[in-house]
Design a protein around this motif. Structure first.
Motif, mmCIF file in Angstrom:
data_model
loop_
_atom_site.group_PDB
_atom_site.id
_atom_site.type_symbol
_atom_site.label_atom_id
_atom_site.label_comp_id
_atom_site.label_asym_id
_atom_site.label_seq_id
_atom_site.Cartn_x
_atom_site.Cartn_y
_atom_site.Cartn_z
ATOM 1 N N THR A 19 -14.569 -5.327 0.028
ATOM 2 C CA THR A 19 -13.596 -4.333 -0.422
ATOM 3 C C THR A 19 -12.234 -4.641 0.173
ATOM 4 O O THR A 19 -12.124 -4.975 1.348
ATOM 5 C CB THR A 19 -14.032 -2.928 -0.005
ATOM 6 N N GLU A 58 -8.040 -3.368 0.268
ATOM 7 C CA GLU A 58 -7.028 -2.356 -0.052
ATOM 8 C C GLU A 58 -5.653 -3.017 -0.027
ATOM 9 O O GLU A 58 -5.289 -3.683 0.944
ATOM 10 C CB GLU A 58 -7.066 -1.226 0.988
ATOM 11 N N ARG A 70 -7.251 -0.382 -4.730
ATOM 12 C CA ARG A 70 -8.464 -0.651 -3.966
ATOM 13 C C ARG A 70 -9.344 -1.535 -4.835
ATOM 14 O O ARG A 70 -9.572 -1.238 -6.013
ATOM 15 C CB ARG A 70 -9.195 0.643 -3.619
#
Length: 221
Positions: free
Chosen positions: A1, A3, A66
């Motif tokens: 992940t 951001e 994101r």
């Protein structure tokens, strides 16, 4: 992940005019590796123009985002893992440009229709809404290719046969393919002005520059 946060004056910027491109290291990227945009409500959207390779992934974005980097490859029973089309099939299916022809089936040897190509390019642009214009007598509302064909015509990518027909179910020829991709790319000038093939004299005049462009860019050979 991952951001990505863009700020201005202490505030998060969600949209930047012209967008922003994020390039980040990615280990062990496969042909089916894509970036997935995770929206605030939890819904997920594949970034269809994200491209992984050579240890990194390039992701076009509108602004702060994101993301998840995933292998979104699909498995097809008729595409051998070592086959010449395997990596390409993984790329186009993971990026949601192509779908299979049936569960677990890609049909790599089947002919591609003109309607299919319009839909693929429409998919690449994340399927912008397009009203049917009625330009083509053989493209009616409700057909799976209707919006893609209408969009491609509105963008100047396709023009039909000149007699009111588009021929959505006709197999697309190699020179038609080259012209549609060339127009989608903005009709760039070809550096090489000659086709060095024994059957180059069979190419239609309206397709020559597009074919030269496609060959020099490694799209056709």
């Amino acid at each position: 992940t991952v951001e990505l946060t863009v700020t201005a004056g202490g505030k998060t910027v969600k949209r930047i005019p012209g967008g922003v491109t994020l390039t980040m290291p990615t280990e062990n990227a496969a042909p089916g590796t894509v970036a997935v945009l995770v929206h605030g409500d939890g819904t997920r959207e594949v970034v269809r123009k994200s491209v992984a390779g050579d240890g990194s992934i390039t992701i076009p974005l509108e602004g702060s985002a994101r993301l998840e980097i995933v292998d979104n490859s699909k498995r097809f029973d008729d595409v051998p893992a070592t086959g010449w089309v395997a990596e390409a099939a993984a790329f186009v299916s993971s990026h949601e440009l192509f779908q299979g022809t049936a569960p677990g089936k890609f049909s790599p040897d089947a002919s591609m229709s003109r309607g299919m190509l319009a839909v693929v390019l429409h998919n690449l642009e994340h399927n912008p809404a397009q009203a049917l214009t009625g330009v083509f007598a053989d493209v009616s509302s409700g057909q799976w290719y209707a919006e893609g064909v209408a969009w491609a015509q509105a963008q100047g990518i396709i023009g039909g046969y000149g007699d009111g027909r588009f021929g959505p179910n006709d197999s697309v020829t190699r020179e038609q393919l080259a012209v549609m991709l060339w127009r989608y790319a903005g009709s760039p000038a070809a550096t090489e002005k000659e086709l060095n093939f024994a059957d180059a004299d069979k190419a239609s005049g309206w397709a020559e520059e597009a074919l030269c462009w496609a060959v020099e860019n490694g799209i056709l050979n």
